[in-house]
Motif scaffolding. Structure first.
Motif, short mmCIF file in Angstrom:
data_model
loop_
_atom_site.label_atom_id
_atom_site.label_comp_id
_atom_site.label_asym_id
_atom_site.label_seq_id
_atom_site.Cartn_x
_atom_site.Cartn_y
_atom_site.Cartn_z
N VAL A 261 -24.81 21.74 -52.88
CA VAL A 261 -24.36 21.84 -51.49
C VAL A 261 -22.88 22.20 -51.42
O VAL A 261 -22.47 23.10 -50.66
N THR A 262 -22.07 21.53 -52.24
CA THR A 262 -20.63 21.80 -52.23
C THR A 262 -20.33 23.21 -52.74
O THR A 262 -19.52 23.94 -52.16
N THR B 202 -21.48 25.79 -50.21
CA THR B 202 -20.60 25.75 -49.03
C THR B 202 -19.30 26.48 -49.30
O THR B 202 -18.83 27.27 -48.48
N GLU B 203 -18.70 26.24 -50.46
CA GLU B 203 -17.45 26.91 -50.79
C GLU B 203 -17.67 28.40 -51.01
O GLU B 203 -16.86 29.23 -50.56
N GLY C 151 -18.99 29.89 -47.50
CA GLY C 151 -17.94 29.75 -46.50
C GLY C 151 -16.75 30.63 -46.78
O GLY C 151 -16.19 31.26 -45.87
N GLY D 149 -17.36 24.14 -42.38
CA GLY D 149 -17.90 23.71 -43.67
C GLY D 149 -16.80 23.48 -44.69
O GLY D 149 -16.82 22.47 -45.42
#
Length: 245
Positions: A142-143, A146-147, A150, A166
């Motif tokens: 997820v992290t 997201t990075e 995003g 995010g």
């Protein structure tokens, strides 16, 4: 002074001529007794049924009343230059998006694919376990996504409010973990606060006109879109910190 022409009884194109002719009194004409330039009185021509104005001189502009203030002297006129659109804010927002999005894009490549000396998913999951997070593999994906997503969306200026929210959520969790180390680096939150502030600015300022978001609904209503995205990001950050840790 009114004059009375008894010899004219036929009706003309004027609607009131029939009234005067039917009354038996002929047609009434009016003389304003204004003198000509030569001094003689203005005469009425019964043949043409009009006043003889050939002896009159039209008024010049110098004799026409002028306002108290000319256009250049009007104290109530706003002579300031009208505020117009400039490309400055758009160039600034493009630079903000490029730097912030580029940083997170590189961090996402480190976490997801292990590029640029990054830990990859498994290495990052082990780091999350040491920090006290549960479901570390899921949080790593997820992290990292997201990075990665995003950051890329910010560079393109696409779905900017959600992308910025995010990244702000990720930084909020990092700051919550590292704030005890003080402000200054390398163990402080100096860099994380700077990145979080940039994400917050992009969240509400929008992407600017040099973006794929240009003229979309969230581009035209940046404040409302910013608050909605902020609530989504805050909810994700809270769930990550309080549920998975």
């Amino acid at each position: 002074m009114a004059t009375h022409d008894k010899g004219s009884t036929t009706s003309s194109a004027f609607s009131d001529d029939s009234f005067y002719s039917s009354s038996g009194g002929g047609v009434h004409h009016f003389d304003d007794s204004t003198d000509r330039v030569g001094g003689s009185a203005q005469s009425y021509d019964s043949t043409t049924k009009a006043f003889d104005n050939t002896g009159y001189t039209p008024l010049g502009k110098s004799t026409v009343d002028s306002p108290a203030f000319g256009d250049e002297d009007d104290p109530f006129e706003d002579d300031r230059r009208k505020f117009g659109w400039t490309a400055g804010p758009d160039i600034g927002l493009l630079g903000l998006r490029a730097v912030l999005g580029g940083i997170f894009l590189l961090h996402g490549l480190q976490k997801v694919f292990g590029l640029f000396g990054g830990p990859g998913i498994n290495g990052f999951a082990q780091s999350l376990e040491k920090m006290g997070y549960r479901e570390s593999v899921v949080l790593s994906w997820v992290t990292g996504i997201t990075e990665l997503a995003g950051g890329g969306l910010l560079v393109l200026g696409l779905f900017t409010p959600l992308a910025a929210a995010g990244l702000l959520a990720v930084m909020a969790n990092v700051i919550a973990l590292q704030y005890k180390g003080g402000f200054f680096g390398p163990n402080g939150v100096e860099l994380e606060l700077a990145l979080a502030g940039m994400a917050f600015a992009a969240l509400f300022a929008g992407p600017g006109r040099a973006a794929l978001d240009y003229n979309r609904s969230w581009f035209r209503h940046p404040l409302a879109a910013g608050f909605i995205a902020l609530l989504i990001g805050a909810g994700g950050a809270a769930v990550t910190y309080f549920v998975f840790r």
